[in-house]
Design an enzyme around this catalytic site. Sequence first.
Site, PDB file in Angstrom:
ATOM      1  CB  ILE A  18      -0.985   0.039   1.188  1.00  0.00           C
ATOM      2  CG1 ILE A  18      -0.248  -0.152   2.520  1.00  0.00           C
ATOM      3  CG2 ILE A  18      -2.093  -0.987   1.011  1.00  0.00           C
ATOM      4  CD1 ILE A  18      -1.126   0.069   3.743  1.00  0.00           C
ATOM      5  N   GLY A  22      11.872   5.507   1.032  1.00  0.00           N
ATOM      6  CA  GLY A  22      13.213   5.234   0.528  1.00  0.00           C
ATOM      7  C   GLY A  22      13.778   3.911   1.007  1.00  0.00           C
ATOM      8  CG  PHE A  23      15.821   3.904   3.734  1.00  0.00           C
ATOM      9  CD1 PHE A  23      17.004   3.678   3.057  1.00  0.00           C
ATOM     10  CD2 PHE A  23      15.504   5.210   4.090  1.00  0.00           C
ATOM     11  CE1 PHE A  23      17.860   4.714   2.757  1.00  0.00           C
ATOM     12  CE2 PHE A  23      16.359   6.264   3.797  1.00  0.00           C
ATOM     13  CZ  PHE A  23      17.544   6.010   3.125  1.00  0.00           C
ATOM     14  CB  VAL A  26       3.624   0.560   4.093  1.00  0.00           C
ATOM     15  CG1 VAL A  26       2.486   0.383   5.097  1.00  0.00           C
ATOM     16  CG2 VAL A  26       4.711   1.463   4.686  1.00  0.00           C
ATOM     17  CG  ASP A 143      10.576  13.209   7.721  1.00  0.00           C
ATOM     18  OD1 ASP A 143      10.760  14.200   6.978  1.00  0.00           O
ATOM     19  OD2 ASP A 143      10.465  12.049   7.297  1.00  0.00           O
TER      20      ASP A 143
END
Length: 470
Positions: A18, A22-23, A26, A143
């Site tokens: 979904i 970058g890492f 999900v 963030d």
Amino acid sequence: MGTPKYPKVVGYELIAEIGGGGFSTVYRAVNIEEHRVAACKLVKLTEETTDKDRKNVEKEMRVHAALKQVHVLEFLNAVVVELKHKLLYVPGIYMLLEFAGGGDLFDKIAADVGVDDEVAQVYFNQLVAGMSYIHSQGVCHRDLKPENILLDAAGTLKISDFGLSAVFRLKDSGKTRMLSEKCGSLPYVAPELNSDHPYHAEPIDVWGVGVILYTLLVGNTPWDEPTASSPEFVRYVNGTIFLERPWNRIPFEPLSLVKGMLTVDPTQRLTLDDIAAHPWCMRQSQLSKHGPAELASRLTRPIHDNGDMNFSAPPTLGGSGDMDVEDDDTIMHSATNHLSQFTQSLMLFSQTQSGARYTPYLTRFYAALGPGLLTGLIKEALEAMNVKTKLLPPAVTSDGGGELHRIRVGGWDKRRQMFKGWVEVERFTYRGAEGSFCVMRRDEGNPISWRQLWRAVIESQLVEPHVLKK
């Protein structure tokens, strides 16, 4: 030996991808026995994974797991599959999180329009309440940006992604520390991060909250970066930008709040306590007295007004019997806890070939052209916009009902932010003839920029003649 599979994570099976970043990737995860749904964030482990990488993920989990508040996406559990098990399972750190059934908040916001004053106030107050709690626990998020603001199935705001968070105050002693690591995304970071000096934690989150309020109000971020190399930021600092659109259409009270949070000097910037006491935040909300359906309706009114929902909602096919609508039990079974007044009002259930399906992306459309031909036209249209594309072999749809044509896409938006995502096209019968259902699913990047890309695709000369409108 078969290909490695995903393990069950404390009773949850990984069902469908979904999103990602970058890492990490999900997935939607379902506990079939308990009829419960969760999100599972997978950080894959490889031979190249360093001890530092693992420590960063472990820190994220430790911080996130300790945060328990209604406006923080809940951390449920985690399992680690080590490399030695790679023949059986995909190695990685699997984080089980609360599922945000309402999807991205900013997926529902019209580009360059925003939401009305009352909707902005409801969600901004929820964001401030969540951030006040996070700071009370001695944690700085670092963030804050639109893509990390989610909604649950009732429409409640959830702050997510603590991968860059830091502990700045010890709860036992109350001792605080300055931070020094440079992190975050340029359109949202505070200007003090441009220097090599350590910085105070709380003011940088306040700056991020300020950018989010601006984005709620006008449907775009204020600049590409808070430095002298950004003409918009320079005009903001010297005050001339307030005569220009969209700044000059922000009402006085919320504008004073935005300016107080986006004060360049962090020592003069508003605190979260100042913000909560601001007249605009203190004003009695009429909207909060109504139910989730009214909130959903008000949230999406601008994308109804600008015509976006004429493409996102199932097309009016005329006459009865053109669409097979499943009964509520079937929808509930397929959605697993997503069905609510809020998600129904948002039209997060799409009509697909096999019936109604939960689709938490409003960047979707129907076309009177088969999947193979439509996919080729979309790819060509995207490449004409300088978007990188890669056509993948067809896969099976999430409900196993047919073939899914997929394009991997990536590029840079107007704010120089990278975006990545998928275009997924499947068969859909339209008035007895072959048609397509297309979803554009963002992995990374600003949801509002992604909505602009979606609109550009459906308005392109190649695709537009085939798009069905409500």
